[in-house]
Design a protein around this motif. Sequence first.
Motif, short mmCIF file in Angstrom:
data_model
loop_
_atom_site.label_atom_id
_atom_site.label_comp_id
_atom_site.label_asym_id
_atom_site.label_seq_id
_atom_site.Cartn_x
_atom_site.Cartn_y
_atom_site.Cartn_z
N ASP A 226 0.81 -1.21 0.00
CA ASP A 226 0.00 0.00 0.00
C ASP A 226 0.85 1.26 0.00
O ASP A 226 0.47 2.30 -0.52
N GLU A 227 2.03 1.20 0.67
CA GLU A 227 2.86 2.40 0.76
C GLU A 227 3.56 2.65 -0.55
O GLU A 227 4.08 1.75 -1.19
N SER A 228 3.60 3.90 -0.96
CA SER A 228 4.30 4.28 -2.19
C SER A 228 5.76 4.55 -1.90
O SER A 228 6.16 4.68 -0.75
N GLY A 229 6.56 4.66 -2.97
CA GLY A 229 7.97 4.95 -2.81
C GLY A 229 8.79 3.68 -2.77
O GLY A 229 8.29 2.57 -2.91
N SER A 230 10.11 3.83 -2.58
CA SER A 230 11.01 2.69 -2.58
C SER A 230 10.98 1.99 -1.24
O SER A 230 10.36 2.45 -0.28
N GLU A 231 11.68 0.84 -1.14
CA GLU A 231 11.67 0.05 0.06
C GLU A 231 12.25 0.81 1.25
O GLU A 231 11.82 0.61 2.38
N ASP A 232 13.25 1.66 1.02
CA ASP A 232 13.86 2.40 2.12
C ASP A 232 13.28 3.81 2.27
O ASP A 232 13.78 4.61 3.05
N GLY A 233 12.21 4.11 1.54
CA GLY A 233 11.56 5.41 1.68
C GLY A 233 12.19 6.52 0.86
O GLY A 233 11.75 7.67 0.96
N THR A 234 13.22 6.22 0.07
CA THR A 234 13.88 7.25 -0.72
C THR A 234 12.96 7.77 -1.82
O THR A 234 12.28 7.00 -2.48
N ILE A 235 12.95 9.07 -1.99
CA ILE A 235 12.20 9.69 -3.08
C ILE A 235 13.20 10.28 -4.07
O ILE A 235 14.07 11.05 -3.69
N TYR A 236 13.07 9.90 -5.33
CA TYR A 236 14.02 10.35 -6.35
C TYR A 236 13.40 11.50 -7.14
O TYR A 236 12.28 11.39 -7.63
N SER A 237 14.16 12.58 -7.28
CA SER A 237 13.63 13.76 -7.97
C SER A 237 13.88 13.72 -9.46
O SER A 237 13.17 14.38 -10.22
N THR A 238 14.89 12.98 -9.91
CA THR A 238 15.20 12.90 -11.33
C THR A 238 15.48 11.45 -11.72
O THR A 238 15.80 10.61 -10.86
N LEU A 239 15.40 11.17 -13.02
CA LEU A 239 15.75 9.84 -13.51
C LEU A 239 17.23 9.55 -13.34
O LEU A 239 17.63 8.40 -13.15
N ASP A 240 18.07 10.59 -13.42
CA ASP A 240 19.50 10.39 -13.19
C ASP A 240 19.76 9.90 -11.77
O ASP A 240 20.59 9.00 -11.55
N ASP A 241 19.05 10.50 -10.79
CA ASP A 241 19.21 10.06 -9.41
C ASP A 241 18.76 8.60 -9.24
O ASP A 241 19.41 7.80 -8.57
N TYR A 242 17.64 8.28 -9.86
CA TYR A 242 17.12 6.91 -9.77
C TYR A 242 18.09 5.92 -10.42
O TYR A 242 18.38 4.86 -9.87
N SER A 243 18.62 6.30 -11.61
CA SER A 243 19.55 5.42 -12.31
C SER A 243 20.81 5.19 -11.49
O SER A 243 21.32 4.07 -11.39
N SER A 244 21.34 6.26 -10.89
CA SER A 244 22.55 6.14 -10.08
C SER A 244 22.32 5.25 -8.87
O SER A 244 23.17 4.43 -8.51
N ALA A 245 21.15 5.40 -8.25
CA ALA A 245 20.85 4.63 -7.05
C ALA A 245 20.70 3.15 -7.35
O ALA A 245 20.88 2.31 -6.46
N HIS A 246 20.35 2.82 -8.59
CA HIS A 246 20.15 1.42 -8.96
C HIS A 246 21.27 0.90 -9.86
O HIS A 246 21.07 -0.03 -10.64
N SER A 247 22.43 1.52 -9.75
CA SER A 247 23.63 1.05 -10.43
C SER A 247 24.66 0.68 -9.37
O SER A 247 24.59 1.14 -8.23
N THR A 248 25.61 -0.17 -9.74
CA THR A 248 26.67 -0.55 -8.81
C THR A 248 27.38 0.68 -8.28
O THR A 248 27.69 1.61 -9.03
N GLU A 249 27.63 0.70 -7.00
CA GLU A 249 28.20 1.87 -6.35
C GLU A 249 29.59 2.20 -6.91
O GLU A 249 30.38 1.31 -7.23
N THR A 250 29.87 3.50 -7.02
CA THR A 250 31.16 3.96 -7.52
C THR A 250 32.28 3.53 -6.58
O THR A 250 32.13 3.59 -5.35
N ALA A 251 33.40 3.11 -7.13
CA ALA A 251 34.54 2.68 -6.32
C ALA A 251 35.02 3.84 -5.44
O ALA A 251 35.08 4.99 -5.89
N PRO A 252 35.37 3.59 -4.19
CA PRO A 252 35.82 4.65 -3.27
C PRO A 252 36.98 5.48 -3.83
O PRO A 252 37.02 6.70 -3.63
N LEU A 253 37.92 4.84 -4.52
CA LEU A 253 39.06 5.59 -5.06
C LEU A 253 38.59 6.64 -6.05
O LEU A 253 39.12 7.77 -6.07
N LEU A 254 37.61 6.33 -6.88
CA LEU A 254 37.13 7.29 -7.87
C LEU A 254 36.53 8.52 -7.21
O LEU A 254 36.68 9.65 -7.72
#
Length: 439
Positions: free
Chosen positions: A131-159
């Motif tokens: 029934d609840e809307s939004g993602s599992e952790d409650g994050t609300i994404y304002s742009t598709l770029d933010d959503y795409s980044s959040a659902h891609s493998t995390e950037t390496a710490p060195l980068l």
Amino acid sequence: FTNVSRLAGGVVAYDRTLNEKAPTEEPMFKGVNYVFDGRMGRRITEDQLGTCHTCGRKTHLVTNCYNSNCHRRMVQCEYCSDSFFGTCSEGCKTRVVNSGMVPMRKKNKATTPVAEDDTAPLFEEEKKEDDESGSEDGTIYSTLDDYSSAHSTETAPLLREIEKNTAAFLPSGAHMVSGSMQGSLLTTLASLSREGRILEIGTFTGYATACFLEGAAAAGKYSGAEGVGSRDGGGPFVLSLERDRRALGVASAHLQVMADFGMGDDGAEEASKLRGDGSEAKDFDGDSISFTYDNIAGCEMLRVNDALATIEEMALGTNPTIQYAPFDIVFVDADKTRLMEYVDALVSNDRVLKKGGLILVDNVLWKGLVLDAASNGGYDSSSDEEEELSQDKDLLKKNRRARKLANKMHRFNSAVVKDDRVDVLMMNLRDGLSMIRKR
């Protein structure tokens, strides 16, 4: 048909009417009367007229396959509904199990059909309410770029540390690093290449270089490469050309950290120390420097005065000091006014770029100004007179240069897509990236 009568109340009400008005009359229907769109049924007689889709037993139960991607309407006995988790086949049963959506039996479900719920599925899903809307952790994404980044493998710490160091040591060029999304693409492309051999034209502070080297190492592992790739012997290898000694000094420090400590937290911690003492970046004072990453990928940074002249000389193959085995990918992030000359040198023969190899050209959308260049016939200096009234000289000079470069970029884009020696895919990623495949 001419002798057609409407059944008052529909088939669902037939047994109720029969029981109320003519309880001793023999029913005109047998088994269960169903209304398919409502998934409801009314038991008329005890006859079981259906045949189980799964085992062939006689049954009266009608349901849908529990695999939502199948949802096949079927007749299935209660025994098979139990053993197949409400699905129509072993394949759908396996899909339900693998997806973690194994159903549980409905409570208080009698073996004898119940009026007005006779065809309801025997199973219900054992999962949380949606029934609840939004993602599992409650994050609300304002742009598709933010959503795409959040659902891609995390950037390496060195980068991430390379980005911070770039902002600290070369702040005017901090926007020039490839960034996480494009960097991930470069790593992926390098890892998918035949040998992991990459030529980069324009090192800057080494962000893209590190991405390519990571991908090259992966390509070497996938292909079963033996030993460390080298400049003339093949195997995973990254060659990066740069003119700016200050940028090359920062980049060489980053790649040394990567070679010694990796791309993870240890590498990030060491990279952060480069700006920790508050000292300025040191100019690179040599002609070249080499590294080995992960015991499989070689890397060489070469300081050059004119990268295009170096590429053309490599294509001729006459200078033994700059002879390299051909590359799978060439990344051009250099002089935007001579891009077509780079392409010509790379496709003229197979000494530098392999047949079927990729040329990646960065910044092909040039801050979005290529749209103006394409629609307005190019930059017209006469428009500067009006802008001089509203802008200071430094800003006006910057805008003039940006528009002139946008015109040159548009002319390159228009020319290369018509070149029958290559196939082109332009992507609206960051400031634009064209993938040009050599035929």
